[in-house]
Design a protein around this motif. Structure first.
Motif, PDB file in Angstrom:
ATOM      1  N   ASP A 148     -11.139 -11.500   2.943  1.00 34.53           N
ATOM      2  CA  ASP A 148     -10.304 -12.654   2.586  1.00 34.53           C
ATOM      3  C   ASP A 148      -9.014 -12.690   3.384  1.00 34.53           C
ATOM      4  O   ASP A 148      -8.592 -13.740   3.855  1.00 34.53           O
ATOM      5  CB  ASP A 148      -9.957 -12.593   1.088  1.00 34.53           C
ATOM      6  N   TYR A 149      -8.336 -11.524   3.497  1.00 34.36           N
ATOM      7  CA  TYR A 149      -7.006 -11.462   4.128  1.00 34.36           C
ATOM      8  C   TYR A 149      -6.999 -10.419   5.227  1.00 34.36           C
ATOM      9  O   TYR A 149      -7.628  -9.363   5.093  1.00 34.36           O
ATOM     10  CB  TYR A 149      -5.944 -11.009   3.120  1.00 34.36           C
ATOM     11  N   TYR A 150      -6.217 -10.685   6.271  1.00 40.12           N
ATOM     12  CA  TYR A 150      -5.962  -9.631   7.261  1.00 40.12           C
ATOM     13  C   TYR A 150      -4.453  -9.442   7.355  1.00 40.12           C
ATOM     14  O   TYR A 150      -3.713 -10.407   7.529  1.00 40.12           O
ATOM     15  CB  TYR A 150      -6.535 -10.001   8.641  1.00 40.12           C
ATOM     16  N   ASN A 151      -3.988  -8.201   7.188  1.00 44.50           N
ATOM     17  CA  ASN A 151      -2.552  -7.906   7.274  1.00 44.50           C
ATOM     18  C   ASN A 151      -2.199  -7.430   8.687  1.00 44.50           C
ATOM     19  O   ASN A 151      -2.824  -6.500   9.213  1.00 44.50           O
ATOM     20  CB  ASN A 151      -2.173  -6.830   6.252  1.00 44.50           C
TER      21      ASN A 151
ATOM     22  N   GLY B 293      -6.241   0.166   4.787  1.00 44.35           N
ATOM     23  CA  GLY B 293      -5.475   0.296   6.037  1.00 44.35           C
ATOM     24  C   GLY B 293      -5.946   1.461   6.881  1.00 44.35           C
ATOM     25  O   GLY B 293      -6.283   2.526   6.352  1.00 44.35           O
ATOM     26  N   ALA B 294      -5.966   1.276   8.195  1.00 46.83           N
ATOM     27  CA  ALA B 294      -6.361   2.362   9.099  1.00 46.83           C
ATOM     28  C   ALA B 294      -5.318   2.527  10.200  1.00 46.83           C
ATOM     29  O   ALA B 294      -4.815   1.543  10.736  1.00 46.83           O
ATOM     30  CB  ALA B 294      -7.719   2.056   9.729  1.00 46.83           C
TER      31      ALA B 294
ATOM     32  N   MET C 111      -7.663  -6.180   4.820  1.00 47.98           N
ATOM     33  CA  MET C 111      -7.655  -5.002   5.699  1.00 47.98           C
ATOM     34  C   MET C 111      -6.505  -5.086   6.676  1.00 47.98           C
ATOM     35  O   MET C 111      -6.043  -6.186   7.017  1.00 47.98           O
ATOM     36  CB  MET C 111      -8.966  -4.894   6.482  1.00 47.98           C
ATOM     37  N   THR C 112      -6.078  -3.922   7.138  1.00 46.81           N
ATOM     38  CA  THR C 112      -5.073  -3.850   8.189  1.00 46.81           C
ATOM     39  C   THR C 112      -5.503  -2.716   9.115  1.00 46.81           C
ATOM     40  O   THR C 112      -5.448  -1.547   8.752  1.00 46.81           O
ATOM     41  CB  THR C 112      -3.638  -3.712   7.598  1.00 46.81           C
ATOM     42  N   LEU C 113      -6.035  -3.103  10.275  1.00 42.20           N
ATOM     43  CA  LEU C 113      -6.711  -2.137  11.150  1.00 42.20           C
ATOM     44  C   LEU C 113      -6.111  -2.152  12.551  1.00 42.20           C
ATOM     45  O   LEU C 113      -6.684  -1.583  13.471  1.00 42.20           O
ATOM     46  CB  LEU C 113      -8.213  -2.489  11.251  1.00 42.20           C
TER      47      LEU C 113
END
Ligand code: SAM
Ligand code: DTB
Ligand code: SF4
Length: 330
Positions: free
Chosen positions: A148-151, A99-100, A129-131
């Motif tokens: 694979d996943y984006y939050n 996460g960023a 990732m969560t950006l």
């Protein structure tokens, strides 16, 4: 088994209003049709850039708009991330989530995050990732690198959203989810309860998620972790039973999705969490820390899993592992 994308607010409200035992029983029944009730997907979180975020999310320790006393940290080195990912794999995580604290990734950050995705993926972990907000081209490049996943959470209802965040809109969030989906990635999207919202807002949040063209594969239900210095520091704590109801309703209307116990687990007892699993939650974050706040911790979770007879879901094999297996069988 089919899922529905046309849930109305009235239907969701009726689910919430059922007697608690009926609601949890129904959620558990549905859960067992779609999942093994004793298997929990475990992810590990790492903050790759902490604090000084330009957004004004009123719950967040990382917003530059409030004085939360958080120590900011610039982008951390890729090899540090890889060493943390290896530890996560060893401790039984199947997914590594980075996460960023950005409104959106800048183009100059893209080579950094893409390299990180490739290297974490090569370890055999699922990547997440969560950006912040993504444009279509960024979503596609992340997908190509192996993300694979984006939050990206909707956080609350459309009506309550502007009380919580003013620097971007609910539709901005939906646009990013659309880019993530069109790029071919899996979607992780949920929200926060305990922001001072009312039940209608929780109904609204769940309805937005359950009427997306495809349900998010992963739905984090965060319970507010109050942060000193932010406008929500003193908000009244949400009753645990209402949190369990939210999980049960999410399970019923999105039967195929992983429902994730996210922030706030540290303040919950073993029996609260056992009830949440009973209500259909089947995913959590392990480790001592979430992004900036303490988490339940590995030792405590191992004990909880043992007491309840739960097992972590195994990491799905990567394409290269599958071809090695196929070669071994030939
Ligand atoms: N900056 C990116 C964004 O907002 O999309 C990614 C990181 S942000 C910290 C990810 C999510 O964590 C938020 O959308 C929110 O749902 C959750 N979150 C942040 N602070 C929280 C808190 N104090 N309590 C509970 N959930 C929180
Ligand atoms: C999500 O829904 N919850 C996680 C993850 N996605 C990135 C983050 C929780 C953050 C809790 C507050 C903190 O540690 O700063
Ligand atoms: Fe920034 Fe994300 Fe925190 Fe909002 S939730 S302030 S976008 S890090």
């Amino acid at each position: 088994m089919t899922t529905r994308n046309d849930w109305t607010r009235e239907e969701i409200q009726h689910l919430y209003e059922q007697p608690f035992m009926d609601l949890v029983f129904k959620a558990q029944q549905i859960h067992r049709e779609y999942f093994d009730a004793n298997v929990i997907q475990v992810s590990t979180l790492l903050s790759i850039k902490t604090g000084k975020c330009p957004e004004d999310c009123k719950y967040c320790s990382q917003s530059a708009h409030y004085d939360s006393k958080l120590e900011a940290e610039k982008r951390i080195a890729v090899d540090k991330v890889i060493s943390e990912a290896k530890d996560a794999l060893e401790s039984g995580s199947s997914r590594f989530c980075m996460g960023a604290a950005w409104r959106n990734p800048h183009e100059r950050d893209m080579p950094y995050v893409l390299e990180m995705v490739r290297e974490v993926k090569a370890l055999g972990l699922e990547t997440c990732m969560t950006l912040g907000m993504l444009n279509q081209s960024q979503a596609e490049r992340l997908h190509e690198a192996g993300l694979d996943y984006y939050n990206h959470n909707l956080d609350t209802s459309r009506e309550y959203y502007s009380h919580i965040i003013s620097t971007r809109t609910f539709d901005d969030r939906l646009d990013t989810l659309d880019h993530v989906r069109s790029a071919g990635m899996k979607v992780c999207s949920g929200g926060i309860v305990g922001l001072g919202e009312n039940r209608n807002d929780r109904v609204g949040l769940l309805q937005e998620l359950a009427t997306l063209p495809m349900h998010p594969e992963s739905v984090p239900i965060n319970m507010l972790v109050p942060i000193e210095g932010t406008p929500l520091a003193e908000v009244e704590k949400l009753d645990v039973i209402e949190w369990i109801r939210t999980i049960a309703v999410a399970r019923i209307i999105m039967p195929n999705s992983y429902i994730r116990l996210s922030a706030g687990r540290e303040s919950l007892s073993d029996s609260d969490q056992a009830l949440a699993f009973m209500a259909g939650a089947n995913s959590l974050f392990s480790g001592e820390k979430l992004l900036t706040t303490p988490n339940a911790g590995e030792g405590k979770d191992k004990q909880l899993f043992q007491k309840l007879g739960l097992v972590p879901e195994r990491a799905k094999p990567t394409v290269s592992e599958l071809s090695v297996d196929a070669m071994a069988m030939a």
